[in-house]
Design an enzyme around this catalytic site. Sequence first.
Site, PDB file in Angstrom:
ATOM      1  N   HIS A 142       4.698  -0.367  -3.732  1.00 52.96           N
ATOM      2  CA  HIS A 142       5.843  -1.238  -3.445  1.00 52.96           C
ATOM      3  C   HIS A 142       6.868  -0.509  -2.582  1.00 52.96           C
ATOM      4  CE1 HIS A 142       4.901  -3.453  -7.497  1.00 52.96           C
ATOM      5  NE2 HIS A 142       3.949  -3.585  -6.593  1.00 52.96           N
ATOM      6  N   HIS A 164       2.701 -11.442  -3.387  1.00 50.24           N
ATOM      7  CA  HIS A 164       2.722 -10.068  -3.902  1.00 50.24           C
ATOM      8  C   HIS A 164       1.446  -9.312  -3.510  1.00 50.24           C
ATOM      9  CE1 HIS A 164       4.015  -6.703  -6.311  1.00 50.24           C
ATOM     10  NE2 HIS A 164       2.759  -6.587  -6.691  1.00 50.24           N
ATOM     11  N   ASP A 196       1.144  -5.694  -1.588  1.00 46.71           N
ATOM     12  CA  ASP A 196       0.286  -4.557  -1.943  1.00 46.71           C
ATOM     13  C   ASP A 196      -0.553  -4.091  -0.752  1.00 46.71           C
ATOM     14  OD1 ASP A 196       1.138  -4.309  -4.560  1.00 46.71           O
ATOM     15  OD2 ASP A 196      -0.510  -5.467  -5.422  1.00 46.71           O
ATOM     16  N   HIS A 239      -6.265  -2.773  -4.893  1.00 47.81           N
ATOM     17  CA  HIS A 239      -5.972  -1.441  -4.358  1.00 47.81           C
ATOM     18  C   HIS A 239      -7.241  -0.660  -3.986  1.00 47.81           C
ATOM     19  CE1 HIS A 239      -1.753  -1.856  -5.150  1.00 47.81           C
ATOM     20  NE2 HIS A 239      -1.949  -2.064  -6.439  1.00 47.81           N
TER      21      HIS A 239
END
Length: 288
Positions: free
Chosen positions: A88, A243, A247, A269
Amino acid sequence: MTILYIEKEKQKTLKKEILIEGIALHSGKDAAIRLKAAPADTGIIFYRSDLDKRIRLKAEPGSVVNLVRNTTIGSREIKEAKVSTVEHLMAAIWGSGIDNLEVEVSGPEIPVIDGSAYPYYQRIMDSGLKEQPQQRKVFKIEAPIYVRQHDSYITILPYAGFKISYTLDYQHPVIGSSYFEFDAEKIDFGEEIAKARTFGFAEEVEKLHKRGLALGGNLENAVLIEANKTVNPLRFENEFVRHKILDVIGDMFLNGRIMGHIIAIKSGHRLHVKLAEKIREKMLEEEN
């Protein structure tokens, strides 16, 4: 891949030091970071202020040591020299226009603040940026690069700008399927992406706590999802997919500034960093 030196754009760093304090999302402990100006061509450097030895952790794909529910960078030689949940903050640094920065961290994790990138972004913008004499360096994607795992994938295509097209698909009635496209030239990062918060499922909280994760999570720093509703109100109707784009931005910034179009379907991720690693390989080939 081509390295572009943008003639009309100079590298930037922070004008004055910033202190940000809060709690860590996963450990639940107090956490603090100091953001400091760094010389041109430094990139983003993290280091732990609580360790006896100051070990510089450069934000790059090769520094990633863990990808369970966050992106963690660290030293391969000294196990305790690591910093988790950097994504973030990395997105906020990218969105602010900073190229070079030192991040001093009080412990093993970044403070989560409200679960989005906006508090970091806002503090950086309030502090202001300082232009540096060197030209900004951007890596231009000239051929597709992709990574796939089961029904999730992420690819980057040639594009004269920076764009992310993300498709989110959860087998959950509250999230379901959604799509959003962020084009850096057309959409305001601070207002439309930075404010989107991380999210979690009420049914997973106990399991995560047993694994030492999400111990600092609460309704002030995450969207909590129950069987048929969110416990706290959403900032956007499609906050979840926004969101996810946040990421992607944070993880892609491990390679600095890139020119290309990222298309992602159900990626997290792990896939983001695998793509970043492939991009880095191409970058090194170009530099050599």
